[in-house]
Design a protein around this motif. Sequence first.
Motif, PDB file in Angstrom:
ATOM      1  N   ASP A 134       0.822  -1.212   0.000  1.00 45.56           N
ATOM      2  CA  ASP A 134       0.000   0.000   0.000  1.00 45.56           C
ATOM      3  C   ASP A 134       0.858   1.264   0.000  1.00 45.56           C
ATOM      4  O   ASP A 134       0.507   2.264  -0.637  1.00 45.56           O
ATOM      5  N   GLU A 151      -3.717 -15.442   1.054  1.00 44.47           N
ATOM      6  CA  GLU A 151      -4.521 -14.314   1.520  1.00 44.47           C
ATOM      7  C   GLU A 151      -3.907 -12.984   1.071  1.00 44.47           C
ATOM      8  O   GLU A 151      -4.630 -12.050   0.694  1.00 44.47           O
ATOM      9  N   CYS A 155      -2.122 -12.509  -1.635  1.00 40.39           N
ATOM     10  CA  CYS A 155      -2.420 -12.389  -3.063  1.00 40.39           C
ATOM     11  C   CYS A 155      -3.867 -11.957  -3.277  1.00 40.39           C
ATOM     12  O   CYS A 155      -4.159 -11.101  -4.121  1.00 40.39           O
ATOM     13  N   ARG A 156      -4.772 -12.531  -2.496  1.00 37.40           N
ATOM     14  CA  ARG A 156      -6.186 -12.170  -2.605  1.00 37.40           C
ATOM     15  C   ARG A 156      -6.383 -10.679  -2.307  1.00 37.40           C
ATOM     16  O   ARG A 156      -7.117  -9.978  -3.017  1.00 37.40           O
ATOM     17  N   GLN A 157      -5.712 -10.188  -1.271  1.00 39.05           N
ATOM     18  CA  GLN A 157      -5.829  -8.778  -0.902  1.00 39.05           C
ATOM     19  C   GLN A 157      -5.190  -7.868  -1.955  1.00 39.05           C
ATOM     20  O   GLN A 157      -5.709  -6.789  -2.261  1.00 39.05           O
ATOM     21  N   ARG A 195      -4.964  -8.533  -5.145  1.00 39.03           N
ATOM     22  CA  ARG A 195      -5.868  -8.510  -6.300  1.00 39.03           C
ATOM     23  C   ARG A 195      -7.100  -7.641  -6.029  1.00 39.03           C
ATOM     24  O   ARG A 195      -7.657  -7.046  -6.952  1.00 39.03           O
ATOM     25  N   HIS A 196      -7.516  -7.564  -4.777  1.00 43.00           N
ATOM     26  CA  HIS A 196      -8.629  -6.683  -4.425  1.00 43.00           C
ATOM     27  C   HIS A 196      -8.237  -5.222  -4.623  1.00 43.00           C
ATOM     28  O   HIS A 196      -9.064  -4.394  -5.024  1.00 43.00           O
ATOM     29  N   ARG A 197      -6.957  -4.909  -4.370  1.00 46.86           N
ATOM     30  CA  ARG A 197      -6.466  -3.541  -4.503  1.00 46.86           C
ATOM     31  C   ARG A 197      -6.052  -3.209  -5.934  1.00 46.86           C
ATOM     32  O   ARG A 197      -6.206  -2.084  -6.395  1.00 46.86           O
ATOM     33  N   ASN A 198      -5.475  -4.197  -6.615  1.00 44.82           N
ATOM     34  CA  ASN A 198      -4.894  -3.946  -7.937  1.00 44.82           C
ATOM     35  C   ASN A 198      -4.999  -5.220  -8.778  1.00 44.82           C
ATOM     36  O   ASN A 198      -4.410  -6.245  -8.436  1.00 44.82           O
ATOM     37  N   GLN A 199      -5.726  -5.148  -9.870  1.00 45.56           N
ATOM     38  CA  GLN A 199      -5.933  -6.316 -10.722  1.00 45.56           C
ATOM     39  C   GLN A 199      -4.761  -6.585 -11.659  1.00 45.56           C
ATOM     40  O   GLN A 199      -4.656  -7.673 -12.228  1.00 45.56           O
ATOM     41  N   LEU A 237      -6.053 -17.580  -7.909  1.00 45.39           N
ATOM     42  CA  LEU A 237      -6.145 -16.341  -7.134  1.00 45.39           C
ATOM     43  C   LEU A 237      -5.628 -15.136  -7.914  1.00 45.39           C
ATOM     44  O   LEU A 237      -5.772 -14.000  -7.467  1.00 45.39           O
TER      45      LEU A 237
END
Length: 236
Positions: free
Chosen positions: A41, A61, A63-65, A67-71, A93
């Motif tokens: 961040d 987890e 990686c999941r976060q 991807r939630h922030r930036n695809q 993921l």
Amino acid sequence: MKVLIVEDDPVTRQGLLEIMQAEGYHVIAAADGVSGLKLFDEQNPDFVCLDIMMPGRDGYEVCRQIRHRNQDVPVIFISAKSEEIDKVVGLELGADDFIPKPFGVREVVARIRAVTRRCLARKPTDGAGNPENSDIPDSFALGDLNVFPRELRARRGTTTIELSLREIKLLKLFRDNPGKALDRMAIFRACWDEEHIPTSRTLDQHIAQLRKRIETDPKTPRLISTVHGVGYRFDP
């Protein structure tokens, strides 16, 4: 180009850091998933190297976060969990690649360069539609050598030469200063991070390796000549 390494094993983390710094990347590192997300961040890295088994939050987890922030930011898993199901979960993921431990230096370098090419090829734009990374040219000539920075490659005739990000930086610096003797500190400032200024011997080794790649006869270089007591010069 900035790389985030999230790896709890200090030996592996240091090994990856040294490999990537030698290639020419600005490297930031975290020892656990929580710290890794905080750095992600704060620092906005260009891509991420991620272990799976870590304290706090595991790599899945994280990686999941991410991807939630930036695809779009590339993610590479580097992990001892190398069963097929582990790779499948990571890729599902949104990871771009999976390198099993133990790994070889050449394999890591090849995978990192492949990700770098994808990053540079994107040519992202800002909110006004202007291209970012506009200081990275699509190509430039250095004597009879054609250099393609976004591909991390150069070509002479039909011969393709693979290059590191550091070597691209060096070639661009020489291209921008034709006929000028560049002292060692000027080269260090342009091509290395301030906190990782190398020794003169390290620079000499990089130039020697670069000559092996780009010179027709490295023993009698025509493109990059040594200026004794000063540094190096590109002779157009």
